[in-house]
Design a protein around this motif. Sequence first.
Motif, PDB file in Angstrom:
ATOM      1  N   LYS A 153       0.812  -1.208   0.000  1.00  0.00           N
ATOM      2  CA  LYS A 153       0.000   0.000   0.000  1.00  0.00           C
ATOM      3  C   LYS A 153       0.849   1.261   0.000  1.00  0.00           C
ATOM      4  N   THR A 154       2.028   1.216   0.614  1.00  0.00           N
ATOM      5  CA  THR A 154       2.884   2.397   0.652  1.00  0.00           C
ATOM      6  C   THR A 154       3.416   2.761  -0.732  1.00  0.00           C
ATOM      7  N   ASN A 155       3.325   1.834  -1.696  1.00  0.00           N
ATOM      8  CA  ASN A 155       3.794   2.106  -3.043  1.00  0.00           C
ATOM      9  C   ASN A 155       2.707   2.665  -3.952  1.00  0.00           C
ATOM     10  N   GLU A 156       1.500   2.878  -3.420  1.00  0.00           N
ATOM     11  CA  GLU A 156       0.419   3.403  -4.239  1.00  0.00           C
ATOM     12  C   GLU A 156       0.782   4.751  -4.845  1.00  0.00           C
ATOM     13  N   THR A 157       1.464   5.596  -4.074  1.00  0.00           N
ATOM     14  CA  THR A 157       1.774   6.942  -4.542  1.00  0.00           C
ATOM     15  C   THR A 157       2.621   6.912  -5.807  1.00  0.00           C
ATOM     16  N   ALA A 158       3.592   6.019  -5.859  1.00  0.00           N
ATOM     17  CA  ALA A 158       4.454   5.926  -7.036  1.00  0.00           C
ATOM     18  C   ALA A 158       3.691   5.451  -8.260  1.00  0.00           C
ATOM     19  N   ALA A 159       2.596   4.706  -8.062  1.00  0.00           N
ATOM     20  CA  ALA A 159       1.823   4.160  -9.182  1.00  0.00           C
ATOM     21  C   ALA A 159       0.747   5.119  -9.667  1.00  0.00           C
ATOM     22  N   PHE A 160       0.537   6.228  -8.968  1.00  0.00           N
ATOM     23  CA  PHE A 160      -0.551   7.157  -9.287  1.00  0.00           C
ATOM     24  C   PHE A 160      -0.438   7.686 -10.722  1.00  0.00           C
ATOM     25  N   ARG A 161       0.711   8.242 -11.061  1.00  0.00           N
ATOM     26  CA  ARG A 161       0.863   8.838 -12.386  1.00  0.00           C
ATOM     27  C   ARG A 161       0.863   7.801 -13.505  1.00  0.00           C
ATOM     28  N   PRO A 162       1.595   6.686 -13.390  1.00  0.00           N
ATOM     29  CA  PRO A 162       1.515   5.664 -14.442  1.00  0.00           C
ATOM     30  C   PRO A 162       0.094   5.117 -14.649  1.00  0.00           C
ATOM     31  N   LEU A 163      -0.684   5.050 -13.566  1.00  0.00           N
ATOM     32  CA  LEU A 163      -2.060   4.555 -13.684  1.00  0.00           C
ATOM     33  C   LEU A 163      -2.906   5.475 -14.552  1.00  0.00           C
ATOM     34  N   LEU A 164      -2.782   6.782 -14.345  1.00  0.00           N
ATOM     35  CA  LEU A 164      -3.647   7.740 -15.028  1.00  0.00           C
ATOM     36  C   LEU A 164      -3.088   8.236 -16.360  1.00  0.00           C
ATOM     37  N   GLN A 165      -1.816   8.030 -16.605  1.00  0.00           N
ATOM     38  CA  GLN A 165      -1.170   8.565 -17.802  1.00  0.00           C
ATOM     39  C   GLN A 165      -1.902   8.199 -19.101  1.00  0.00           C
ATOM     40  N   PRO A 166      -2.342   6.942 -19.296  1.00  0.00           N
ATOM     41  CA  PRO A 166      -2.968   6.596 -20.583  1.00  0.00           C
ATOM     42  C   PRO A 166      -4.376   7.156 -20.760  1.00  0.00           C
ATOM     43  N   LEU A 167      -5.010   7.662 -19.706  1.00  0.00           N
ATOM     44  CA  LEU A 167      -6.409   8.079 -19.768  1.00  0.00           C
ATOM     45  C   LEU A 167      -6.545   9.517 -20.233  1.00  0.00           C
ATOM     46  N   ASP A 168      -7.609   9.781 -20.981  1.00  0.00           N
ATOM     47  CA  ASP A 168      -7.948  11.147 -21.373  1.00  0.00           C
ATOM     48  C   ASP A 168      -8.746  11.758 -20.232  1.00  0.00           C
ATOM     49  N   LEU A 169      -8.120  12.660 -19.498  1.00  0.00           N
ATOM     50  CA  LEU A 169      -8.731  13.217 -18.291  1.00  0.00           C
ATOM     51  C   LEU A 169      -9.169  14.665 -18.462  1.00  0.00           C
ATOM     52  N   ALA A 170      -9.088  15.210 -19.653  1.00  0.00           N
ATOM     53  CA  ALA A 170      -9.403  16.619 -19.855  1.00  0.00           C
ATOM     54  C   ALA A 170     -10.815  16.938 -19.360  1.00  0.00           C
ATOM     55  N   GLY A 171     -10.914  17.888 -18.426  1.00  0.00           N
ATOM     56  CA  GLY A 171     -12.200  18.293 -17.898  1.00  0.00           C
ATOM     57  C   GLY A 171     -12.778  17.395 -16.837  1.00  0.00           C
ATOM     58  N   THR A 172     -12.113  16.288 -16.556  1.00  0.00           N
ATOM     59  CA  THR A 172     -12.613  15.327 -15.580  1.00  0.00           C
ATOM     60  C   THR A 172     -12.162  15.716 -14.171  1.00  0.00           C
ATOM     61  N   VAL A 173     -12.975  15.384 -13.178  1.00  0.00           N
ATOM     62  CA  VAL A 173     -12.609  15.590 -11.777  1.00  0.00           C
ATOM     63  C   VAL A 173     -12.033  14.288 -11.234  1.00  0.00           C
ATOM     64  N   VAL A 174     -10.811  14.335 -10.738  1.00  0.00           N
ATOM     65  CA  VAL A 174     -10.157  13.162 -10.167  1.00  0.00           C
ATOM     66  C   VAL A 174     -10.204  13.292  -8.647  1.00  0.00           C
ATOM     67  N   THR A 175     -10.724  12.270  -7.983  1.00  0.00           N
ATOM     68  CA  THR A 175     -10.812  12.278  -6.519  1.00  0.00           C
ATOM     69  C   THR A 175      -9.888  11.214  -5.950  1.00  0.00           C
ATOM     70  N   PHE A 176      -9.341  11.493  -4.770  1.00  0.00           N
ATOM     71  CA  PHE A 176      -8.419  10.545  -4.136  1.00  0.00           C
ATOM     72  C   PHE A 176      -8.320  10.887  -2.666  1.00  0.00           C
ATOM     73  N   ASP A 177      -7.826   9.927  -1.893  1.00  0.00           N
ATOM     74  CA  ASP A 177      -7.704  10.147  -0.450  1.00  0.00           C
ATOM     75  C   ASP A 177      -6.380  10.829  -0.117  1.00  0.00           C
ATOM     76  N   ALA A 178      -6.127  11.006   1.175  1.00  0.00           N
ATOM     77  CA  ALA A 178      -4.968  11.786   1.610  1.00  0.00           C
ATOM     78  C   ALA A 178      -3.647  11.172   1.182  1.00  0.00           C
ATOM     79  N   LEU A 179      -3.603   9.855   1.000  1.00  0.00           N
ATOM     80  CA  LEU A 179      -2.355   9.201   0.611  1.00  0.00           C
ATOM     81  C   LEU A 179      -1.812   9.765  -0.701  1.00  0.00           C
ATOM     82  N   HIS A 180      -2.724  10.140  -1.612  1.00  0.00           N
ATOM     83  CA  HIS A 180      -2.312  10.626  -2.927  1.00  0.00           C
ATOM     84  C   HIS A 180      -2.337  12.147  -3.041  1.00  0.00           C
TER      85      HIS A 180
END
Length: 407
Positions: free
Chosen positions: A180-207
């Motif tokens: 679980k402590t490695n979630e932060t490092a995976a945040f950007r690679p996870l979202l990189q392929p997605l088209d997020l323009a105009g989208t609201v991204v929600t996440f907890d305090a860890l991120h």
Amino acid sequence: MPAAPSSPVPAVLAKLGPLHQHDTGRLRAHLRRVPDPRSRRGRWHPLVGLLLICACAVVSGARTITEITEWGQRATITVLEQLGIRRHLPGRRRAPSQATLTRLLAALDGDALDAAVGAYLAERDHTAVDATGSAPRPAIAVDGKALSGSAHRTQRHRHLLSAVTHAPTVTLAQQEVGAKTNETAAFRPLLQPLDLAGTVVTFDALHSVKDQVRWLVQEKKAHYIAVIKGNQPTASAQLKTLPWEQVPVAHTVSGTGHGRRESRSVKTMAIAANLGGIAFPEARLALRIHRRRQESGRRQTRETVYAVTSLDTHQASPADLGGYVRGHWGIENSSHHVRDVVFAEDASTVHTGSAPRAMAALRNLAIGRLRLLGADNIAKTTRAIRDSPEHALWIWGITDSPLLPGT
């Protein structure tokens, strides 16, 4: 909707849809992108056919590789033919054995399978913003989940990080992280392929990490709502010392479900001129969410959460902001809870190779497809599909009718 079949369709399935013509063959096309990990020598069943059996079995409620195998063994020759299973020498099609499926799922490229599943589910354009720019905007939650039963001897349990749309609940991307402590490092690679323009991204305090939210806004052109806790001490202290007592409650909502009653109140405050701003990049509004929860037979609990967002008052109302926060918390019930209760994910002891992640991807695929078709009770829907393997082929658009002739 497809033409009426010759036999009655369960009511819960009759409500699904409509299935569109472009659905036919879509899943098969996406699964072809997954590389076959098997040696060419001795390979009999085509990879896509095996993955389609897995998809059909899981959407029918199969929880284990054993139950996937049993689904294939119950399937008629006509069903196996539709899935692309080749004939054996005597001229009959034969479903794959449990050993075949076990070896395959353990050897699969987990990244490729998750990418294929996410691309298939994303084709319905979940993240498209309304042309008028009107709120509420589409939202994606980033959240992690442990596969508790995947631990084995000295091997720790697997942990997955996912990007899940708020409504309907559809997993667009998933990555395995070491802990679980490695979630932060995976945040950007996870979202990189997605088209997020105009989208609201929600996440907890860890991120809630400054570089990551700056990347979201500046490079991905997305908005965010970040919960602020002790890992951002300066921003946390600034938020708590804002004059919230002078701010009226902007939005309240209450509801019941899962044996409890909850009420939430939302206060918002523009922060650009307060204390020189908040020590968090691109922050436009501060949020104070106060939640009361009363579970049956227990004392009432209260919790106050502080958050910041890149949205301003012209882009989202207090009700929208409260809905985004509530939608993020709701992922636990609409995704994780379904995977654990309907598909017994936490009880699964699959631990070899990529098999735990592959099974999770298949569950995400089934839940996402049923949500997109309008299913509001996943357990009831999977039971209806389970009664006849032919129904699963219709769900995936492999056939255009819930029942195949002559089966």
